[in-house]
Motif scaffolding. Structure first.
Motif, mmCIF file in Angstrom:
data_model
loop_
_atom_site.group_PDB
_atom_site.id
_atom_site.type_symbol
_atom_site.label_atom_id
_atom_site.label_comp_id
_atom_site.label_asym_id
_atom_site.label_seq_id
_atom_site.Cartn_x
_atom_site.Cartn_y
_atom_site.Cartn_z
ATOM 1 N N MET A 1 0.835 -1.177 0.000
ATOM 2 C CA MET A 1 0.000 0.000 0.000
ATOM 3 C C MET A 1 0.878 1.239 0.000
ATOM 4 N N ASP A 2 0.710 2.062 -1.009
ATOM 5 C CA ASP A 2 1.497 3.280 -1.125
ATOM 6 C C ASP A 2 0.620 4.521 -1.035
ATOM 7 N N HIS A 3 -0.354 4.490 -0.154
ATOM 8 C CA HIS A 3 -1.290 5.603 -0.015
ATOM 9 C C HIS A 3 -1.036 6.326 1.298
ATOM 10 N N GLN A 4 -1.180 7.633 1.280
ATOM 11 C CA GLN A 4 -1.091 8.425 2.508
ATOM 12 C C GLN A 4 -2.368 8.180 3.311
ATOM 13 N N ILE A 5 -2.231 7.606 4.496
ATOM 14 C CA ILE A 5 -3.380 7.274 5.333
ATOM 15 C C ILE A 5 -3.633 8.424 6.297
ATOM 16 N N ASP A 6 -4.865 8.933 6.296
ATOM 17 C CA ASP A 6 -5.227 10.032 7.190
ATOM 18 C C ASP A 6 -5.766 9.534 8.524
ATOM 19 N N VAL A 7 -6.449 8.407 8.515
ATOM 20 C CA VAL A 7 -7.001 7.833 9.745
ATOM 21 C C VAL A 7 -7.085 6.318 9.591
ATOM 22 N N THR A 8 -6.917 5.607 10.708
ATOM 23 C CA THR A 8 -7.030 4.146 10.718
ATOM 24 C C THR A 8 -8.190 3.750 11.617
ATOM 25 N N VAL A 9 -9.029 2.854 11.115
ATOM 26 C CA VAL A 9 -10.130 2.299 11.892
ATOM 27 C C VAL A 9 -9.748 0.873 12.269
ATOM 28 N N ASP A 10 -9.691 0.611 13.560
ATOM 29 C CA ASP A 10 -9.352 -0.717 14.060
ATOM 30 C C ASP A 10 -10.640 -1.466 14.377
ATOM 31 N N ALA A 11 -11.027 -2.364 13.472
ATOM 32 C CA ALA A 11 -12.225 -3.179 13.666
ATOM 33 C C ALA A 11 -11.847 -4.632 13.932
ATOM 34 N N LYS A 12 -10.588 -4.857 14.311
ATOM 35 C CA LYS A 12 -10.147 -6.228 14.584
ATOM 36 C C LYS A 12 -10.896 -6.771 15.795
ATOM 37 N N GLY A 13 -11.327 -8.024 15.687
ATOM 38 C CA GLY A 13 -12.058 -8.664 16.766
ATOM 39 C C GLY A 13 -13.551 -8.381 16.753
ATOM 40 N N GLN A 14 -14.002 -7.510 15.863
ATOM 41 C CA GLN A 14 -15.419 -7.152 15.765
ATOM 42 C C GLN A 14 -16.112 -8.041 14.728
ATOM 43 N N LYS A 15 -17.309 -8.443 15.043
ATOM 44 C CA LYS A 15 -18.105 -9.255 14.123
ATOM 45 C C LYS A 15 -19.107 -8.377 13.384
ATOM 46 N N CYS A 16 -19.570 -8.886 12.257
ATOM 47 C CA CYS A 16 -20.571 -8.208 11.446
ATOM 48 C C CYS A 16 -21.749 -7.812 12.340
ATOM 49 N N PRO A 17 -22.233 -6.611 12.231
ATOM 50 C CA PRO A 17 -21.981 -5.565 11.239
ATOM 51 C C PRO A 17 -20.988 -4.496 11.705
ATOM 52 N N MET A 18 -20.288 -4.738 12.801
ATOM 53 C CA MET A 18 -19.457 -3.688 13.393
ATOM 54 C C MET A 18 -18.356 -3.144 12.480
ATOM 55 N N PRO A 19 -17.634 -3.973 11.695
ATOM 56 C CA PRO A 19 -16.619 -3.379 10.822
ATOM 57 C C PRO A 19 -17.186 -2.311 9.879
ATOM 58 N N VAL A 20 -18.364 -2.573 9.328
ATOM 59 C CA VAL A 20 -18.980 -1.595 8.423
ATOM 60 C C VAL A 20 -19.452 -0.368 9.197
ATOM 61 N N LEU A 21 -20.036 -0.578 10.365
ATOM 62 C CA LEU A 21 -20.498 0.555 11.168
ATOM 63 C C LEU A 21 -19.332 1.437 11.600
ATOM 64 N N LEU A 22 -18.233 0.830 12.020
ATOM 65 C CA LEU A 22 -17.055 1.596 12.423
ATOM 66 C C LEU A 22 -16.450 2.339 11.227
ATOM 67 N N THR A 23 -16.480 1.695 10.055
ATOM 68 C CA THR A 23 -15.998 2.336 8.832
ATOM 69 C C THR A 23 -16.851 3.551 8.502
ATOM 70 N N SER A 24 -18.143 3.392 8.569
ATOM 71 C CA SER A 24 -19.065 4.484 8.275
ATOM 72 C C SER A 24 -18.867 5.647 9.243
ATOM 73 N N ARG A 25 -18.745 5.351 10.524
ATOM 74 C CA ARG A 25 -18.532 6.400 11.532
ATOM 75 C C ARG A 25 -17.211 7.136 11.277
ATOM 76 N N GLY A 26 -16.162 6.371 10.980
ATOM 77 C CA GLY A 26 -14.859 6.974 10.724
ATOM 78 C C GLY A 26 -14.855 7.863 9.506
ATOM 79 N N MET A 27 -15.587 7.457 8.482
ATOM 80 C CA MET A 27 -15.628 8.218 7.236
ATOM 81 C C MET A 27 -16.296 9.572 7.445
ATOM 82 N N LYS A 28 -17.235 9.673 8.382
ATOM 83 C CA LYS A 28 -17.935 10.936 8.632
ATOM 84 C C LYS A 28 -16.989 12.026 9.118
#
Length: 77
Positions: A1-28
């Protein structure tokens, strides 16, 4: 990955639907053009995160898996 990362969302250990919910919250908190890295261990994220990106009009720049951790790089539209 050669992209400049502005924020990291750690959804490790989370089960569906939490990874998507955390992604959505982070994107806001991002401005258009900023890039987020999502890390998840739920195998369902392989289809959920790319589908979410497409449905919301955000750009999935990269996806990979290493040692059971799925990584997604998404640019906010």
């Amino acid at each position: 990955m050669d992209h400049q990362i502005d924020v990291t969302v750690d959804a490790k250990g989370q089960k569906c639907p939490m990874p998507v919910l955390l992604t959505s919250r982070g994107m806001k908190n991002l401005s258009p053009g900023q890039v987020m890295l999502v890390e998840a261990t739920d195998s369902g994220s392989r289809s959920d995160i790319p589908s979410w990106a497409k449905d919301t009009g955000n750009e999935l720049l990269d996806s990979s898996v290493e040692d059971g951790v799925f990584r997604y790089v998404i640019r906010k539209s």
